[in-house]
Design an enzyme around this catalytic site. Structure first.
Site, PDB file in Angstrom:
ATOM      1  N   HIS A 178       0.851  -1.196   0.000  1.00 46.39           N
ATOM      2  CA  HIS A 178       0.000   0.000   0.000  1.00 46.39           C
ATOM      3  C   HIS A 178       0.884   1.243   0.000  1.00 46.39           C
ATOM      4  CE1 HIS A 178      -3.269  -2.584   2.017  1.00 46.39           C
ATOM      5  NE2 HIS A 178      -3.818  -2.156   0.892  1.00 46.39           N
ATOM      6  N   CYS A 272      -1.207   0.653   9.727  1.00 39.62           N
ATOM      7  CA  CYS A 272      -2.098  -0.381   9.197  1.00 39.62           C
ATOM      8  C   CYS A 272      -3.113  -0.868  10.239  1.00 39.62           C
ATOM      9  CB  CYS A 272      -1.287  -1.573   8.714  1.00 39.62           C
ATOM     10  SG  CYS A 272      -0.225  -1.238   7.298  1.00 39.62           S
TER      11      CYS A 272
END
Length: 280
Positions: A178, A272
């Site tokens: 990501h 995260c």
């Protein structure tokens, strides 16, 4: 006067007031869905250690004034600890992500149930696919990573909802999970970056807007960019990322080191594992 909902999340670094987390009760590396998991697949996750590390992290968040909203962990959902991926806030709006991996799709249903119970409204993004780890908000800018998990089409749909900010798509290298695994904003015009993840053109644009701390290769593997800002120039980071932490401190920040070594085996760290719902 602004209501609480008006203030939700304007950026990544204002004081954290409410955050959604999920304990790693059922965390394990099952079906491998990223390169880090592949590396640790034989070793796998010690859930007892992961639970203790996650609780220590949550205790730090509470100590610094954050209200914790906890998602109920489900036995069949091994990735739930990574609450960042399933949604995100831009300004006063909560968005539900559209997951790229079918194995994680049920997590968004749990998220919707949790938000409904709280009385929070949300918008579902039904275009394939967009995940919260690829969305970074910095006041008038919204950076969106174009990755294996987030598509150009999803960015165009997001633009229809976010008309008061500049939505900037940023393609990242295929092996980067990501955007927040290569770029993270920790303060006003202050950011962490792993330059190898970006094109020279995008790197030049980012560099023109931020004072950048460069992540070395050895600390990229231990997710050096994936710190979590809690406000008042305080940043939670892994103790093993010594170069990154020193560089952050040299810019006037306080680094709060928390052991997360078991949880990062599954490919995510502090950012995260948090879904900020309200920042000042």
């Amino acid at each position: 006067m602004k209501t609480e909902i008006d203030k939700r999340c304007q950026n990544e670094y204002n004081a954290l007031r409410e955050v959604m987390v999920c304990p790693p009760t059922h965390m394990k590396i099952g079906k491998i869905i990223n390169e880090t998991q592949k590396h640790f697949s034989d070793e796998n996750i010690d859930t007892n250690i992961a639970m203790k590390q996650h609780q220590a992290f949550v205790d730090v968040l509470k100590k610094h004034g954050a209200t914790i909203v906890e998602i109920t962990p489900e036995p069949q959902m091994n990735e739930q600890v990574f609450t960042r991926d399933i949604g995100f806030c831009i300004g006063e709006n909560i968005f539900i992500a559209n997951m790229a991996r079918k194995i994680r799709e049920p997590e968004t249903e749990v998220l919707k149930h949790t938000l409904k119970e709280k009385g929070d409204s949300y918008t579902e993004l039904d275009v394939f696919s967009i995940e919260g780890g690829d969305v970074i908000v910095d006041n008038k800018y919204v950076w969106v990573g174009i990755s294996e998990r987030t598509t150009h089409e999803a960015v165009e749909v997001l633009r229809e909802f976010v008309t008061d900010r500049e939505v900037i798509p940023v393609p990242i290298k295929k092996d980067i999970l990501h955007l927040d695994c290569a770029f993270n904003i920790i303060g006003d015009k202050q950011a962490l970056i792993y330059p190898q993840a970006f094109t020279s053109e995008d790197l030049e644009k980012i560099n023109s807007l931020y004072d950048l701390i460069i992540i070395p290769d050895e600390e990229q593997f231990t997710l050096g960019t994936n710190v979590f800002s809690i406000g008042d120039k305080k940043v939670i980071s892994l103790p093993e990322n010594k170069k990154v932490n020193r560089a952050i401190e040299q810019r006037g920040f306080e680094v709060i080191e928390v052991d997360f070594s078991e949880i990062i085996k599954s490919g995510g760290s502090f950012r995260c594992c948090t879904f900020p719902l309200v920042r000042e």
